[in-house]
Design an enzyme around this catalytic site. Structure first.
Site, PDB file in Angstrom:
ATOM      1  N   ARG A  55       0.832  -1.200   0.000  1.00 17.76           N
ATOM      2  CA  ARG A  55       0.000   0.000   0.000  1.00 17.76           C
ATOM      3  C   ARG A  55       0.874   1.261   0.000  1.00 17.76           C
ATOM      4  O   ARG A  55       2.046   1.215   0.348  1.00 17.76           O
ATOM      5  CB  ARG A  55      -0.923   0.010   1.229  1.00 17.76           C
ATOM      6  CG  ARG A  55      -2.012  -1.038   1.212  1.00 17.76           C
ATOM      7  CD  ARG A  55      -2.919  -0.929   2.435  1.00 17.76           C
ATOM      8  NE  ARG A  55      -2.161  -1.061   3.683  1.00 17.76           N
ATOM      9  CZ  ARG A  55      -1.797  -0.050   4.460  1.00 17.76           C
ATOM     10  NH1 ARG A  55      -2.122   1.190   4.135  1.00 17.76           N
ATOM     11  NH2 ARG A  55      -1.124  -0.256   5.572  1.00 17.76           N
ATOM     12  N   LYS A 201      -8.565  -2.636   1.048  1.00 18.85           N
ATOM     13  CA  LYS A 201      -8.475  -1.815   2.258  1.00 18.85           C
ATOM     14  C   LYS A 201      -9.257  -0.510   2.150  1.00 18.85           C
ATOM     15  O   LYS A 201      -9.628   0.069   3.182  1.00 18.85           O
ATOM     16  CB  LYS A 201      -7.011  -1.549   2.595  1.00 18.85           C
ATOM     17  CG  LYS A 201      -6.276  -2.796   3.086  1.00 18.85           C
ATOM     18  CD  LYS A 201      -7.002  -3.485   4.247  1.00 18.85           C
ATOM     19  CE  LYS A 201      -6.212  -4.659   4.782  1.00 18.85           C
ATOM     20  NZ  LYS A 201      -6.972  -5.406   5.837  1.00 18.85           N
ATOM     21  N   HIS A 220      -9.897  -5.839  12.308  1.00 17.41           N
ATOM     22  CA  HIS A 220      -8.850  -6.450  11.494  1.00 17.41           C
ATOM     23  C   HIS A 220      -8.430  -7.731  12.197  1.00 17.41           C
ATOM     24  O   HIS A 220      -7.457  -7.760  12.960  1.00 17.41           O
ATOM     25  CB  HIS A 220      -7.674  -5.490  11.350  1.00 17.41           C
ATOM     26  CG  HIS A 220      -6.622  -5.964  10.414  1.00 17.41           C
ATOM     27  ND1 HIS A 220      -5.324  -5.522  10.477  1.00 17.41           N
ATOM     28  CD2 HIS A 220      -6.662  -6.834   9.371  1.00 17.41           C
ATOM     29  CE1 HIS A 220      -4.603  -6.105   9.526  1.00 17.41           C
ATOM     30  NE2 HIS A 220      -5.394  -6.901   8.856  1.00 17.41           N
ATOM     31  N   SER A 238       0.500  -7.755  10.084  1.00 15.99           N
ATOM     32  CA  SER A 238       1.155  -8.626   9.120  1.00 15.99           C
ATOM     33  C   SER A 238       2.375  -9.305   9.734  1.00 15.99           C
ATOM     34  O   SER A 238       3.193  -8.670  10.403  1.00 15.99           O
ATOM     35  CB  SER A 238       1.580  -7.803   7.902  1.00 15.99           C
ATOM     36  OG  SER A 238       2.217  -8.602   6.947  1.00 15.99           O
ATOM     37  N   LYS A 242      -1.691 -14.527  11.836  1.00 16.79           N
ATOM     38  CA  LYS A 242      -3.156 -14.487  11.919  1.00 16.79           C
ATOM     39  C   LYS A 242      -3.816 -15.465  10.946  1.00 16.79           C
ATOM     40  O   LYS A 242      -4.677 -16.269  11.332  1.00 16.79           O
ATOM     41  CB  LYS A 242      -3.616 -13.052  11.663  1.00 16.79           C
ATOM     42  CG  LYS A 242      -5.111 -12.816  11.607  1.00 16.79           C
ATOM     43  CD  LYS A 242      -5.427 -11.329  11.724  1.00 16.79           C
ATOM     44  CE  LYS A 242      -4.656 -10.474  10.749  1.00 16.79           C
ATOM     45  NZ  LYS A 242      -5.079 -10.653   9.350  1.00 16.79           N
ATOM     46  N   THR A 243      -3.432 -15.369   9.677  1.00 16.05           N
ATOM     47  CA  THR A 243      -4.045 -16.233   8.668  1.00 16.05           C
ATOM     48  C   THR A 243      -3.662 -17.689   8.889  1.00 16.05           C
ATOM     49  O   THR A 243      -4.510 -18.594   8.819  1.00 16.05           O
ATOM     50  CB  THR A 243      -3.627 -15.781   7.258  1.00 16.05           C
ATOM     51  OG1 THR A 243      -4.108 -14.448   7.043  1.00 16.05           O
ATOM     52  CG2 THR A 243      -4.222 -16.685   6.193  1.00 16.05           C
ATOM     53  N   ASP A 257      -9.496 -12.148   7.863  1.00 17.77           N
ATOM     54  CA  ASP A 257      -8.891 -10.819   7.939  1.00 17.77           C
ATOM     55  C   ASP A 257      -9.811  -9.697   8.408  1.00 17.77           C
ATOM     56  O   ASP A 257      -9.370  -8.839   9.150  1.00 17.77           O
ATOM     57  CB  ASP A 257      -8.317 -10.450   6.571  1.00 17.77           C
ATOM     58  CG  ASP A 257      -7.383  -9.254   6.630  1.00 17.77           C
ATOM     59  OD1 ASP A 257      -6.495  -9.239   7.504  1.00 17.77           O
ATOM     60  OD2 ASP A 257      -7.547  -8.342   5.817  1.00 17.77           O
ATOM     61  N   ARG A 321       1.611 -12.340  -2.149  1.00 18.71           N
ATOM     62  CA  ARG A 321       0.227 -12.535  -1.711  1.00 18.71           C
ATOM     63  C   ARG A 321      -0.509 -13.522  -2.610  1.00 18.71           C
ATOM     64  O   ARG A 321      -0.146 -13.735  -3.763  1.00 18.71           O
ATOM     65  CB  ARG A 321      -0.524 -11.201  -1.749  1.00 18.71           C
ATOM     66  CG  ARG A 321      -0.021 -10.163  -0.749  1.00 18.71           C
ATOM     67  CD  ARG A 321      -0.666 -10.345   0.592  1.00 18.71           C
ATOM     68  NE  ARG A 321      -0.201  -9.376   1.574  1.00 18.71           N
ATOM     69  CZ  ARG A 321      -0.755  -9.231   2.773  1.00 18.71           C
ATOM     70  NH1 ARG A 321      -1.801  -9.960   3.111  1.00 18.71           N
ATOM     71  NH2 ARG A 321      -0.277  -8.348   3.625  1.00 18.71           N
TER      72      ARG A 321
END
Length: 519
Positions: A55, A201, A220, A238, A242-243, A257, A321
C-alpha cells in the site's frame, strides 16, 4: 445510503459498453489474453504489480467536507492516515479518471461486502481497467447472482485506474498515486498503483466508518468456530500468524482478515482471503497452500520458475500474496457469521524476546493492548529494515480507522464486558534473546498454546503475574516446556533481559501518550 445521482448516471454509461460481472474463468482468460498475467502449473493466475508491492499510505486521502470535518481523525498532510482532501480536487480527479476508464478497456464487477441485507454492509461497484483486478474484487467480496445484476444499485462506486497517473498540480496529490474516499458522494478513486490491496483496504476503511453508527465494530482479525460452537477472534498485524493460525483443520473458518462485531454476533466482511505467501509450505499451512494453487486464485508478485511458484523467493518482495475465494478452504462456515466470541487472541511478533509466548489479559489490559496494536518488523520484511523495529498500530488497524482509536476501543471493551470474553496475548516472536540472538518460538508450540486456549484447558490454570505489564502467565501448559513460558528464564544474561524489557515498556507508554487525552 444513496450514491450521488451524478456518479450513478456516470456508471450507467460505462455499463453500456464494458464487460459486466464476468465470471472468474472468463476474467482469467481475458487477463492471460491481454498479457496481464500468466498461468502457473496448477492454473492460478500469476501477476506483477510493478513498483508498488504494498500500500501507499502517504497517498491516501479522505474528502474533508461538512459531513467528515468533525468526525474523522485527521492527520497532517504527508504523514499517512486520514489526510484531508478538497471536495473540488476530488471532482477534478474523479472526472479525469472516469474519462480515462470510459476510453480504455475496463471491467465492471458488482459485489456486496458485509451484510447489506441487514443494513450492516455495502453494495459496491468496482470499475477497473484490469481483468485481474476485477477477478480480485470478485474473489475478495461477494459477487452478486446473475439474476440480480439488472436491479443492482451500488452504495459506493470505485474507479480503479492503475495506469492513470495523477498530476500533483492539477489533482492536489503528493505523487502520481492517489487513493481517495469521498463519503458524501459515496465514491472512491484509486490510480497510479497496481497493488490490489488498495481495493480491499479502501472498502475496509469505508466499513469501519459507516458501521460505527450501527453499533458495529469493524475488526482487522481472523475468526473461526469450534465443534462446540465456540468462537475465536485472532487480531494481528502482518507477519504475526493471523491467517496461518486461523486456518485450523479442527475448526471452521469464518474469515481470515476483516470482520464486524454487531449486537447480534460476528460476521465476515469478505468472501475471500488475501494471504501472505512468503515461505508458504504444504507442511505448515496445507489449507492455504492448496487454496492458492487452483484456477481462479491469484498469485501476486510470487516468483515462478517453469510455471511452478517458488514461495521461498522474496527477491521481488517480502509481501507476496494470494487471493482466493473463501470456498477454496475445506472447513468454512457457510453463512460466514457466528455468535459472540468466547476467546479473543491478540497476536504479536516480539522481536525483542521479552514478552511471554502466552499471557492472560483482564478486560482493561485487553483494551490497552488493543489500543497499542504492538508487533515488530524484522529485517527482510521491508526494504531498508536492518534491525527490528517496534510497530504500534492502534486497534491493529490504524491506517483503516476514520475515527480516533479510542472510539473503537470503547466499543471493543463494551462487547468484552457484555459477553464475558476470555482475552489472551499470544507472542509468535522470539525467546531467549532478541532477533539475531534468541530463537523464534516454534510454530508447533504456538499452535499447542492456542489449542489449549481454545479448548478451555487454561481457563482455570494457575498463573503468576508478569511485571511490569501486570498480565498473568500460566505456570504450566500441556506439551509446552515450562521454561518457555517465562522469558526471563531463557536469557543468558538477566541484566540484558531487564534492560530490553524496560525499553519495550517505555515504547508502549510513549505510544499511548501519542493517542492524546482520550486515554
Amino acid at each position: 445510503m444513496n450514491l450521488d445521482v451524478t456518479y450513478l448516471q456516470d456508471t450507467q454509461v460505462l455499463l453500456a459498453n464494458k464487460p459486466v460481472n464476468l465470471p472468474a474463468a472468463a476474467l482469467v482468460e481475458q487477463a492471460v489474453a491481454r498479457q496481464e498475467g500468466t498461468l502457473s502449473n496448477t492454473g492460478s493466475l500469476v501477476v506483477r504489480t510493478g513498483k508498488h508491492t504494498g500500500r501507499s499510505p502517504k497517498d491516501k486521502w479522505i474528502v474533508c467536507d461538512s459531513s467528515t470535518q468533525a468526525s474523522v481523525w485527521w492527520v497532517s498532510q504527508g504523514q499517512g492516515g486520514n489526510q484531508p482532501y478538497a471536495p473540488q480536487a476530488f471532482c477534478t480527479l474523479y472526472k479525469d479518471v472516469f474519462e480515462f476508464l470510459h476510453k480504455a478497456d475496463a471491467y465492471v464487477q458488482d459485489c456486496t461486502v458485509g451484510r447489506p441485507q441487514e443494513q450492516l454492509g455495502l453494495r459496491v461497484r468496482v470499475i477497473t481497467q484490469r481483468a485481474w483486478h476485477s477477478l480480485f474484487a470478485r474473489n475478495m467480496f461477494h459477487p452478486i447472482a446473475a439474476q440480480d445484476s439488472a436491479r443492482f444499485e451500488p452504495d459506493f462506486v470505485m474507479l480503479h485506474a492503475p495506469t492513470f497517473h495523477a498530476d500533483p498540480n492539477r489533482h492536489n496529490t503528493r505523487s502520481e498515486t492517489a487513493v481517495v474516499i469521498d463519503f458524501s458522494r459515496k465514491a472512491v478513486v484509486i490510480c497510479g498503483t497496481e497493488f490490489s490491496g488498495e481495493i480491499k483496504k479502501s472498502v475496509f476503511t469505508i466499513l469501519n466508518h459507516v458501521l460505527l453508527y450501527k453499533e458495529t465494530l469493524g475488526m482487522h482479525c481472523a475468526a473461526n468456530v469450534g465443534s462446540q460452537g465456540d468462537v475465536a477472534l485472532l487480531f494481528g498485524l502482518s507477519g504475526t500468524g493471523k491467517t496461518t493460525l486461523s486456518a485450523d483443520p479442527s475448526r471452521q473458518l469464518i474469515g481470515d482478515d476483516e470482520h464486524g462485531w454487531s449486537p447480534n454476533g460476528i460476521f465476515n466482511f469478505e468472501g475471500g482471503c488475501y494471504a501472505k505467501t512468503i515461505r508458504l509450505s504444504r507442511e505448515h499451512e496445507p489449507q492455504i497452500f492448496s487454496a492458492c494453487q487452483r484456477p481462479g486464485a491469484i498469485l501476486e508478485n510470487v516468483v515462478v520458475r517453469n510455471s511452478i511458484p517458488d514461495f521461498a523467493d522474496s527477491s521481488m518482495t517480502e509481501n507476496t500474496r494470494a487471493s482466493y475465494d473463501l470456498q477454496a478452504i475445506n472447513a468454512v462456515v457457510a453463512t460466514q457469521q457466528a455468535n459472540h466470541p468466547n476467546n479473543i487472541i491478540l497476536l504479536t511478533c516480539d522481536a525483542f524476546g521479552v514478552l511471554p509466548p502466552l499471557a492472560r489479559l483482564s478486560a482493561p489490559q485487553a483494551m490497552y493492548h488493543f489500543l497499542s496494536g504492538y508487533t515488530s518488523k524484522i529485517p527482510g520484511t521491508e526494504q531498508g529494515i536492518c534491525q527490528p523495529q517496534t510497530v504500534f498500530s492502534p486497534c491493529y488497524a490504524a491506517p483503516f480507522l476514520t475515527q480516533h482509536p479510542y472510539v473503537y476501543a470503547q466499543l471493543f471493551g463494551k462487547r468484552i464486558a457484555q459477553h464475558n470474553v476470555n482475552c489472551w496475548l499470544l507472542n509468535t516472536g522470539w525467546t531467549g534473546g532478541g532477533y539475531g540472538v534468541g530463537k523464534r518460538i516454534p510454530i508447533a508450540l504456538t499452535s499447542q498454546l492456542l489449542q489449549c486456549v481454545l479448548t478451555g484447558v487454561l481457563n482455570d490454570a494457575p498463573c503468576q503475574v508478569y511485571e511490569p505489564f501486570g498480565f498473568t502467565v500460566p505456570q504450566h501448559v500441556p506439551q509446552v516446556p515450562t521454561q518457555l513460558l517465562h522469558p526471563q528464564q531463557n536469557w543468558q544474561n538477566r541484566g540484558d533481559y531487564d534492560t530490553t524489557l524496560r525499553q519495550l515498556v517505555h515504547r508502549f507508554a510513549a505510544n499511548i501518550q501519542t493517542l492524546g487525552s482520550h486515554i
